[in-house]
Design a protein around this motif. Structure first.
Motif, short mmCIF file in Angstrom:
data_model
loop_
_atom_site.label_atom_id
_atom_site.label_comp_id
_atom_site.label_asym_id
_atom_site.label_seq_id
_atom_site.Cartn_x
_atom_site.Cartn_y
_atom_site.Cartn_z
N LEU A 128 61.77 111.42 41.50
CA LEU A 128 61.99 109.89 41.45
C LEU A 128 62.32 109.64 39.85
O LEU A 128 62.41 108.44 39.38
CB LEU A 128 60.73 109.48 41.48
N TRP A 129 62.84 110.79 38.86
CA TRP A 129 62.86 110.31 37.56
C TRP A 129 64.13 109.43 37.13
O TRP A 129 65.02 109.62 37.83
CB TRP A 129 63.00 111.88 36.73
N GLY A 134 60.34 103.48 34.55
CA GLY A 134 60.24 103.94 35.95
C GLY A 134 59.56 105.37 36.02
O GLY A 134 58.95 105.82 37.02
N ARG A 135 59.97 106.00 34.99
CA ARG A 135 59.83 107.63 35.06
C ARG A 135 58.08 107.60 34.74
O ARG A 135 57.61 108.66 35.09
CB ARG A 135 60.48 108.16 33.93
N LEU A 136 57.51 106.63 34.14
CA LEU A 136 56.00 106.83 33.92
C LEU A 136 55.41 106.56 35.26
O LEU A 136 54.40 107.09 35.51
CB LEU A 136 55.64 105.78 32.73
N ALA A 137 55.94 105.38 36.09
CA ALA A 137 55.51 105.22 37.61
C ALA A 137 55.64 106.58 38.33
O ALA A 137 54.75 106.58 39.12
CB ALA A 137 56.20 103.84 38.04
N ALA A 138 56.52 107.07 38.03
CA ALA A 138 57.12 108.29 38.83
C ALA A 138 55.92 109.47 38.53
O ALA A 138 55.34 110.10 39.46
CB ALA A 138 58.38 108.81 38.65
N LEU A 516 57.06 102.59 44.41
CA LEU A 516 58.16 101.42 44.60
C LEU A 516 58.71 101.21 43.29
O LEU A 516 60.07 101.08 43.18
CB LEU A 516 57.45 100.28 45.30
N ILE A 517 57.92 101.04 42.21
CA ILE A 517 58.59 100.94 40.88
C ILE A 517 59.25 102.24 40.48
O ILE A 517 60.48 101.93 40.18
CB ILE A 517 57.50 100.65 39.98
N ALA A 518 58.83 103.32 40.83
CA ALA A 518 59.73 104.40 40.54
C ALA A 518 60.90 104.54 41.30
O ALA A 518 62.01 104.79 40.68
CB ALA A 518 58.82 105.79 40.74
N SER A 519 60.94 104.18 42.58
CA SER A 519 62.19 104.35 43.62
C SER A 519 63.13 103.22 42.89
O SER A 519 64.30 103.58 42.88
CB SER A 519 61.60 104.07 44.86
N ALA A 520 62.57 101.99 42.69
CA ALA A 520 63.41 100.98 42.08
C ALA A 520 64.22 101.45 40.89
O ALA A 520 65.54 101.23 40.87
CB ALA A 520 62.76 99.48 42.08
#
Length: 530
Positions: A128-129, A134-138, A516-520
């Protein structure tokens, strides 16, 4: 900060391996007895930059990148678990002649296995990176899933989950009552990773805002809970006496002076009340404190009756035995007995979740052929209890029993705790000496009190014995290796707390949000790259 981040991303080969291990080891400083909360900010920021370096490396395909991410997380986990669990080797020194050869397995082997879960976490994160927040959420999502798996996979060993580093004191423990350890761990990884944004500047503004809000909520909610926590002490609440005998583990194993050990427990039990005219109602002895089979020693029960005053109750850890048909080996259980003042056994319960290699040997048939045996010298080891049951005392007061490391499994408590007035945890941490182990164990037990909104009664052979209120605050206790007793009234018996189903729902809601945050962010990152 940008220069440091850039140099970290560009590391390769042995320097990258060394930095990954060191980053994990630094994170272990957030655990008891050190409780350096800030260490995890450095630890996870470095991990993010190392993963950034993998994402920007032009060579190799997807499989190669995921394999590298897994290896990076495994190295990070190896450093974290070796630094946090090295003290396990101390248990093998108690009978060094028989078990010293296994010290590398305890100090390096178990951490290497547990690190596989963190390798899985970074591999999931790598899928998901992206860049920015976003990468922190991943990473938070990956670690949340990994810590959830670590709670039950291969019998489970969720010791030193990252979330404990975010809860070093009662004010910072209160969120566990709402989102549980899993939710705290997931959000903790997210917040601890935010300084990494200073290295790349992408998403820094929203990251600082989100991190400040989450950290502020964590601190603010805890401060609020403690501010309104003081309830009047209920005068009819039971008074508990914790007996901490500090019996050396090698002495217990030798079985040469069992009567003397038993009498030491009795003499501490018989000490006068610490407050005049305030007699203890319940006396608690630690795990396996009775040095023989209690049901086969009527003289021992008579001695207990002689020491206990009318109406007093003894709750003691002991080995229980069941004999089967002729020719069948007896079954031994790690148990707790409730004994009345007349010497009668009123109730008993058995340990359900046994400790691998300590109380039983997994895959016993072939591991014993290789010389791998239990630390506890019983033929065939212990047998697990069929189910956990409340210990209800004659007064109607009920204890939810957790023997030794059973207290580290929040998911095993669940809704079964309904009807209990307090959590009882008896243990024998003398195996581990004066190392971080007993302090880590005690912190995890305190979190169970906060999660369930119940007081904790904890009796340990060498410590740490304490009565803890439903907010994780120590009411009274004894320091490690301090022989004696402590009397404490349980006070406010319970506070309103979310039940386990609600805590799990909240925690999984957080995990889904991170996903969801990481995916977006990943979709946006991929579109921009194309």
């Amino acid at each position: 900060m940008e220069r440091l981040a850039g140099r970290t991303m560009l590391l390769w080969g042995m320097p990258r391996i060394a930095v990954a291990i060191a980053a994990g080891a630094v994170g272990a400083l957030a655990l008891p007895p050190f409780n350096v909360f800030a260490a995890l900010f450095l630890s996870f920021s470095v991990l993010v930059w190392l993963l950034d370096g993998l994402a920007s490396h032009p060579g190799g395909g997807t499989v190669s990148r995921l394999r590298s991410a897994f290896f990076l997380g495994w190295l990070f986990g190896l450093g974290y678990f070796v630094a946090g669990l090295w003290w396990l080797g101390n248990a093998l020194l108690v009978e060094a002649d028989d078990f010293a050869w296994a010290i590398p397995l305890a100090v390096l082997g178990l951490p290497a296995f547990l690190a596989l879960f963190y390798g899985f976490a970074t591999m999931v994160a790598a899928i998901l990176w992206s860049d920015g927040l976003g990468r922190l959420a991943a990473l938070a999502f990956g670690f949340g899933i990994a810590e959830w798996l670590r709670g039950f996979a291969a019998t489970g060993f969720p010791w030193n989950a990252v979330g404990y580093g975010a809860m070093p004191m009662p004010m910072l423990m209160q969120a566990a009552g709402v989102i549980g350890l899993l939710g705290v761990t997931t959000l903790a990884v997210f917040v601890f990773s935010i300084p990494a944004l200073f290295g790349t500047r992408r998403g820094l503004g929203i990251g600082l805002a989100a991190g400040s809000c989450l950290l502020g909520a964590h601190i603010g909610y805890g401060a609020y809970r403690l501010a309104v926590a003081d309830a009047p002490v209920e005068e009819d609440a039971p008074i508990v006496r914790l007996v901490q005998p500090v019996v050396d583990q090698s002495r217990k194993l030798e079985n040469k002076d069992r009567t003397e050990i038993f009498e030491e427990h009795l003499s501490l039990t018989a000490l006068p009340p610490q407050e005049p005219s305030v007699r203890p109602d319940i006396i608690v002895w630690p795990e396996t404190s009775v040095p023989f089979i209690l049901t086969e020693n009527k003289d021992a029960l008579s001695r207990i009756a002689e020491v206990l005053q009318e109406g007093q109750i003894l709750v003691a850890g002991a080995v229980r035995v069941e004999y089967g048909a002729a020719g069948n080996a007896p079954r031994f259980y790690n148990s707790i007995y409730v004994v009345g003042s007349n010497g009668e056994i009123l109730a008993a319960t058995d340990k359900v979740h046994l400790t691998p290699f300590g109380e039983y040997v997994p895959f016993e048939g072939w591991l014993r052929d290789w010389g791998i045996d239990n630390l506890v010298a019983l033929p065939g080891g212990f047998t697990a209890g069929a189910q956990r049951s409340l210990l209800t005392l004659p007064s109607g007061f009920s204890l939810f029993p957790l023997i030794c490391y059973e207290v580290i499994f929040p998911q095993e408590i669940g809704d079964a705790i309904h009807g209990a007035d307090a959590i009882l945890n008896v243990t024998n941490d003398a195996w581990f000496g004066d190392t971080p182990g007993p302090y880590q164990h005690f912190q995890q037990a305190r979190i169970r009190a906060v999660e369930n909104g119940l007081p904790l009664v904890r009796g340990a052979n060498s410590g740490i014995s304490a009565v803890v209120d439903p907010f994780g605050r120590v009411v009274k206790g004894l320091h490690f290796n301090s022989k004696g007793v402590v009397d404490a009234r349980l006070g406010s018996l319970s506070v309103r707390s979310w039940d386990s189903s609600a805590r799990n729902l909240h925690a999984w809601g957080i995990l889904i949000l991170m996903f969801l945050i990481a995916s977006a962010a990943r979709r946006g990152f991929t579109s921009a790259a194309n």
